[in-house]
Design an enzyme around this catalytic site. Structure first.
Site, PDB file in Angstrom:
ATOM      1  N   GLY A   8       1.284  -1.038   0.178  1.00 18.66           N
ATOM      2  CA  GLY A   8       0.055   0.112   0.198  1.00 18.66           C
ATOM      3  C   GLY A   8       0.592   1.353   0.240  1.00 18.66           C
ATOM      4  O   GLY A   8       0.139   2.357   0.798  1.00 18.66           O
ATOM      5  N   GLY A  11      -0.524   5.159  -1.580  1.00 20.65           N
ATOM      6  CA  GLY A  11      -1.603   5.884  -0.510  1.00 20.65           C
ATOM      7  C   GLY A  11      -0.837   6.739  -0.013  1.00 20.65           C
ATOM      8  O   GLY A  11       0.312   7.010   0.077  1.00 20.65           O
ATOM      9  N   GLN A  12      -2.221   7.866   0.737  1.00 18.94           N
ATOM     10  CA  GLN A  12      -2.373   8.570   1.659  1.00 18.94           C
ATOM     11  C   GLN A  12      -0.531   8.629   2.831  1.00 18.94           C
ATOM     12  O   GLN A  12       0.056   9.484   2.038  1.00 18.94           O
ATOM     13  CB  GLN A  12      -3.099   8.806   2.672  1.00 18.94           C
ATOM     14  CG  GLN A  12      -2.573  10.285   3.154  1.00 18.94           C
ATOM     15  CD  GLN A  12      -3.933  10.819   4.114  1.00 18.94           C
ATOM     16  OE1 GLN A  12      -4.544   9.650   4.950  1.00 18.94           O
ATOM     17  NE2 GLN A  12      -3.917  11.217   4.104  1.00 18.94           N
ATOM     18  N   ASP A  53       0.010  -8.246  -4.839  1.00 20.94           N
ATOM     19  CA  ASP A  53      -1.650  -8.665  -4.605  1.00 20.94           C
ATOM     20  C   ASP A  53      -2.000  -9.604  -3.052  1.00 20.94           C
ATOM     21  O   ASP A  53      -1.950 -10.341  -2.882  1.00 20.94           O
ATOM     22  CB  ASP A  53      -2.588  -9.387  -5.428  1.00 20.94           C
ATOM     23  CG  ASP A  53      -3.618 -10.100  -5.682  1.00 20.94           C
ATOM     24  OD1 ASP A  53      -4.556  -9.493  -4.474  1.00 20.94           O
ATOM     25  OD2 ASP A  53      -4.370 -10.239  -6.385  1.00 20.94           O
ATOM     26  N   TYR A 143     -15.304  -1.081   8.401  1.00 22.42           N
ATOM     27  CA  TYR A 143     -13.576  -0.829   8.489  1.00 22.42           C
ATOM     28  C   TYR A 143     -13.085  -0.543   9.376  1.00 22.42           C
ATOM     29  O   TYR A 143     -12.226  -1.950  10.532  1.00 22.42           O
ATOM     30  CB  TYR A 143     -13.659   0.204   7.549  1.00 22.42           C
ATOM     31  CG  TYR A 143     -12.680   1.207   7.832  1.00 22.42           C
ATOM     32  CD1 TYR A 143     -10.799   0.305   7.441  1.00 22.42           C
ATOM     33  CD2 TYR A 143     -12.260   2.443   9.618  1.00 22.42           C
ATOM     34  CE1 TYR A 143      -9.787   1.217   8.208  1.00 22.42           C
ATOM     35  CE2 TYR A 143     -10.891   3.372   9.018  1.00 22.42           C
ATOM     36  CZ  TYR A 143      -9.992   2.615   8.147  1.00 22.42           C
ATOM     37  OH  TYR A 143      -8.726   2.630   8.907  1.00 22.42           O
ATOM     38  N   LYS A 147     -10.429  -3.194  11.651  1.00 24.01           N
ATOM     39  CA  LYS A 147      -9.938  -3.162  12.736  1.00 24.01           C
ATOM     40  C   LYS A 147      -9.447  -3.973  13.356  1.00 24.01           C
ATOM     41  O   LYS A 147      -8.093  -4.105  14.431  1.00 24.01           O
ATOM     42  CB  LYS A 147      -9.736  -1.448  12.237  1.00 24.01           C
ATOM     43  CG  LYS A 147      -9.484  -0.675  11.019  1.00 24.01           C
ATOM     44  CD  LYS A 147      -7.771  -1.539  11.695  1.00 24.01           C
ATOM     45  CE  LYS A 147      -7.234  -0.491   9.771  1.00 24.01           C
ATOM     46  NZ  LYS A 147      -5.820  -0.773   9.202  1.00 24.01           N
ATOM     47  N   ILE A 173      -5.854  12.351   9.650  1.00 25.68           N
ATOM     48  CA  ILE A 173      -3.840  12.479   9.152  1.00 25.68           C
ATOM     49  C   ILE A 173      -5.091  13.248   7.759  1.00 25.68           C
ATOM     50  O   ILE A 173      -5.340  12.731   7.181  1.00 25.68           O
ATOM     51  CB  ILE A 173      -3.541  11.169   8.680  1.00 25.68           C
ATOM     52  CG1 ILE A 173      -3.314   9.982   9.931  1.00 25.68           C
ATOM     53  CG2 ILE A 173      -1.984  11.843   8.334  1.00 25.68           C
ATOM     54  CD1 ILE A 173      -2.979   8.386   9.469  1.00 25.68           C
TER      55      ILE A 173
HETATM   56  C1  AKB Z   1     -11.614   7.142   8.150  1.00 27.49           C
HETATM   57  O1  AKB Z   1     -11.639   8.919   8.309  1.00 27.49           O
HETATM   58  O2  AKB Z   1     -12.011   6.610   7.023  1.00 27.49           O
HETATM   59  C2  AKB Z   1      -9.160   6.802   8.264  1.00 27.49           C
HETATM   60  C3  AKB Z   1      -9.507   6.501   9.469  1.00 27.49           C
HETATM   61  C4  AKB Z   1     -10.160   7.276  11.065  1.00 27.49           C
HETATM   62  O3  AKB Z   1      -8.690   5.804   9.851  1.00 27.49           O
HETATM   63  N1  AKB Z   1      -9.123   8.191   7.817  1.00 27.49           N
END
Ligand code: AKB
Length: 315
Positions: A8, A11-12, A53, A143, A147, A173
């Site tokens: 990755g 990415g940002q 991948d 998400y 995590k 971030i």
């Molecule tokens: C998001 O907004 O999904 C991310 C995070 C806070 O993990 N920037």
């Protein structure tokens, strides 16, 4: 000398972490892995790049063997807002990639795995102010669920197999090299691109939605500092709370207006408002401070000044 693979890498975070790691460990010792978009010639000449991948274990294994890798930074992830648009994909990509990374790390005795977590592990039942490290983890996004799963897997691989996995729970971030994509905190980057171009900005969160945030130089400092910390001082693995400052869109806009008085903002909250409302307003990062000496450098005001400075030159 370390041999590092960053998954990755474009990415940002990866776009700024890879140059920082190359500066520290040498350009040929950091392999930048891409997946969907092949990097341009300039990026390729900056150091080794490989297609990986991460949903396929053998794809990661091939690069580990080719470069004799001993450290993996696994940054690839589908973020909160994009994950709510396609939760099935977020479940698969976020969980399968991390599982593969941890499995190859175990099998190949990789020295260290760095994997970011997020404030998205928290949910509506978590205390929202000064959120402690140890607290209720019942997120409402796919998400966030991935995590929490990642943090638990990291503990499991450390305790069961001795894989040294480390990570911080990143807040939003703010950065000026690569744009973030698919996050709930993305407005706090986008707003600067509008302000510097003297364009009005319509924010997708309400004016009072306070969230924890951090400037990229501090985020890089945190990852590298934790990666280098003495393991005997660490009582946590991939679940360190991390804080710098918190602000709402209205407070950020007012701070930008101190530098650019013509800047204007209006608000049209969308589905991301519910995500923001389920996250903390501020974070207690005492564990990170105590166990590996974490301390941010940037205040909100200093970050805003620097962002406007850098983007004014860039744009
Ligand atoms: C998001 O907004 O999904 C991310 C995070 C806070 O993990 N920037």
């Amino acid at each position: 000398m370390k041999k590092i693979l960053v998954i990755g890498a474009f990415g940002q975070v990866g776009s700024e972490l890879v140059p920082a790691l190359r500066k520290k460990y040498g350009k040929d010792n950091v392999v930048a892995a891409w997946h969907s978009k092949e990097p341009d010639e300039a990026a390729k000449s900056a150091g080794p790049t490989e297609k990986v991948d991460a949903t396929k274990k053998e794809s990661i294994e091939a690069v580990l063997a080719q470069y004799n890798i001993d450290t993996i930074y696994h940054l690839a992830s589908i973020l909160s807002a994009a994950g709510e648009k396609n939760p099935q994909l977020a479940y698969f990509v976020n969980n399968a990639c991390l599982y593969n990374v941890l499995e190859v790390a175990h099998e190949r005795r990789i020295e260290r795995v760095m994997v970011p977590s997020s404030i998205a592990v928290f949910g509506p039942d978590t205390p929202r102010d000064n959120t402690p490290n140890e607290t209720i983890l019942k997120p409402s996004t796919m998400y966030g669920i991935s995590k929490v799963h990642g943090e638990l897997l990291a503990n499991y691989y450390f305790n069961k197999f001795g894989v040294d996995v480390r990570g911080v729970r990143f807040p939003g971030i703010i950065s000026n090299v690569a744009l973030p994509g698919g996050g709930t905190t993305d407005y706090a980057v986008d707003i600067f691109y509008h302000a510097v171009k003297h364009k009005p900005y319509t924010c997708f969160l309400s004016p009072e939605s306070t969230l924890p945030m951090m400037y990229m130089p501090d985020a890089l400092k945190a990852i590298i500092q934790l990666a280098e910390a003495d393991v005997s001082n660490l009582k946590h693995h991939a679940d360190y709370n991390l804080a710098a400052f918190s602000f709402s869109p209205a407070e950020l806009a007012a701070t930008i207006q101190e530098e650019l008085p013509d800047f204007t903002i209006d608000y049209k909250p969308d589905f991301r408002q519910a995500i923001a409302d389920s996250w903390p307003r501020s974070i207690d990062d005492a564990c990170a401070r105590r166990e590996w000496g974490w301390k941010p450098d940037y205040t909100l005001k200093a970050m805003v000044k620097d962002m406007i400075d850098v983007l004014s030159k860039k744009l």
